[in-house]
Design a protein around this motif. Structure first.
Motif, PDB file in Angstrom:
ATOM      1  N   GLN A  16       0.824  -1.201   0.000  1.00 23.10           N
ATOM      2  CA  GLN A  16       0.000   0.000   0.000  1.00 23.10           C
ATOM      3  C   GLN A  16       0.858   1.251   0.000  1.00 23.10           C
ATOM      4  O   GLN A  16       0.457   2.289  -0.544  1.00 23.10           O
ATOM      5  CB  GLN A  16      -0.925   0.001   1.219  1.00 23.10           C
ATOM      6  N   ILE A  47     -10.672   8.529   0.933  1.00 26.29           N
ATOM      7  CA  ILE A  47     -10.762   7.257   0.214  1.00 26.29           C
ATOM      8  C   ILE A  47     -11.248   6.179   1.174  1.00 26.29           C
ATOM      9  O   ILE A  47     -10.640   5.934   2.223  1.00 26.29           O
ATOM     10  CB  ILE A  47      -9.397   6.868  -0.380  1.00 26.29           C
ATOM     11  N   TYR A  50      -6.544  12.157   1.015  1.00 29.12           N
ATOM     12  CA  TYR A  50      -6.301  10.713   1.103  1.00 29.12           C
ATOM     13  C   TYR A  50      -7.263  10.051   2.085  1.00 29.12           C
ATOM     14  O   TYR A  50      -7.719   8.922   1.853  1.00 29.12           O
ATOM     15  CB  TYR A  50      -4.851  10.454   1.510  1.00 29.12           C
ATOM     16  N   THR A  51      -7.584  10.710   3.182  1.00 29.10           N
ATOM     17  CA  THR A  51      -8.467  10.098   4.181  1.00 29.10           C
ATOM     18  C   THR A  51      -9.888   9.932   3.660  1.00 29.10           C
ATOM     19  O   THR A  51     -10.669   9.160   4.227  1.00 29.10           O
ATOM     20  CB  THR A  51      -8.498  10.931   5.474  1.00 29.10           C
ATOM     21  N   HIS A  55       1.845   6.790  -0.898  1.00 31.43           N
ATOM     22  CA  HIS A  55       0.639   5.975  -0.816  1.00 31.43           C
ATOM     23  C   HIS A  55       0.029   5.874  -2.210  1.00 31.43           C
ATOM     24  O   HIS A  55      -0.101   6.884  -2.904  1.00 31.43           O
ATOM     25  CB  HIS A  55      -0.385   6.611   0.128  1.00 31.43           C
ATOM     26  N   LYS A  83      -9.015   1.786   0.977  1.00 28.44           N
ATOM     27  CA  LYS A  83      -7.605   2.077   0.721  1.00 28.44           C
ATOM     28  C   LYS A  83      -6.791   0.844   0.326  1.00 28.44           C
ATOM     29  O   LYS A  83      -5.706   0.984  -0.236  1.00 28.44           O
ATOM     30  CB  LYS A  83      -6.977   2.742   1.948  1.00 28.44           C
ATOM     31  N   TRP A 128      -3.260   4.455  -4.676  1.00 27.31           N
ATOM     32  CA  TRP A 128      -4.650   3.995  -4.674  1.00 27.31           C
ATOM     33  C   TRP A 128      -5.161   3.921  -6.096  1.00 27.31           C
ATOM     34  O   TRP A 128      -4.971   4.875  -6.859  1.00 27.31           O
ATOM     35  CB  TRP A 128      -5.549   4.920  -3.857  1.00 27.31           C
TER      36      TRP A 128
END
Length: 235
Positions: free
Chosen positions: A64, A113, A110-111, A137, A116, A139
């Motif tokens: 990830q 998403i 990002y949070t 990170h 994840k 995705w």
């Protein structure tokens, strides 16, 4: 070739600390050399002051996150930010296909998403500039068979010694000398010479101009239309 100590002596002459034929003391050289490296560190995070952007690859492993730094997954000096990213599909060795990845600009993005850990072809990345290594990170999570690439500034680096040759492009030398002089005025309690400050700004502007790159404007497909636009009918 020019050395840092030569620029230091020139800068001290511009400030008025040294006269013609004089050279700096060991203490003055040490102080100015430290300030020169501090200035380079500041410049190394400014896009138009750095002359090279590096393309750094890393094979996707299904993880990830990937570390970014010297000896890390992305083996490059830790950047404070990245300027682009793409994914290369390796299933066809003779004709690899690249896909641009969108850059998320903050942890808040990002949070948002929800899934994840979903694994497939990635479409976006978020870079967290942690120390001592950054963290990238992805995705969705990139599965094997892909290669991730990031675009980052190559730092100008630090001079190891006042007496080593400067390996930067020559256009940097005048900017280094005049901008160092501007930083030395307060150290010696000297009033700033506006001519020196103007030359510092002009020489740094020349460096910026030499590194300037303007990308072609891309319009979203939803905003593009065929034919001509009539300003009277708005059609």
């Amino acid at each position: 070739m020019t050395t840092p100590v030569e620029l230091i002596n020139l800068a001290l002459k511009q400030v008025g600390v040294l006269g013609v034929g004089q050279t700096a003391s060991a203490e003055d050289i040490a102080d100015a050399f430290k300030m020169l490296n501090m200035m380079l560190a500041q410049w190394s995070v400014k896009r138009n002051v750095v002359y090279q952007i590096v393309d750094v690859p890393c094979l996707a492993t299904g993880a990830q996150t990937y570390s970014v730094g010297v000896g890390a997954d992305f083996d490059t000096p830790r950047p404070s930010k990245i300027f682009g990213a793409y994914c290369r599909q390796l299933n066809n060795p003779g004709l690899p296909v690249d896909y641009q990845l969108d850059l998320l600009q903050s942890i808040s993005d990002y949070t948002r998403i929800a899934t994840k850990t979903m694994g497939t072809l990635p479409s976006m990345v978020w870079y967290d500039p942690q120390m001592p290594t950054g963290v990238l990170h992805t995705w969705p999570v990139a599965i094997s068979g892909y290669e991730l690439h990031i675009l980052a500034l190559k730092p100008l680096g630090k001079f190891a010694s006042p007496y080593d040759d400067i390996t930067l492009p020559e256009v940097y030398e005048e900017a280094l000398m005049y901008n160092l002089a501007g930083r030395l005025y307060p150290l010696y309690g000297m009033p700033q010479n506006p001519v020196i400050i103007a030359l510092a700004n002009a020489s740094l502007a020349t460096v910026r101009q030499s590194n300037l790159q303007i990308a072609t404007l891309n319009m979203p497909a939803s905003l593009m239309r065929r034919g001509k636009y009539n300003v009277y009918s708005d059609q």
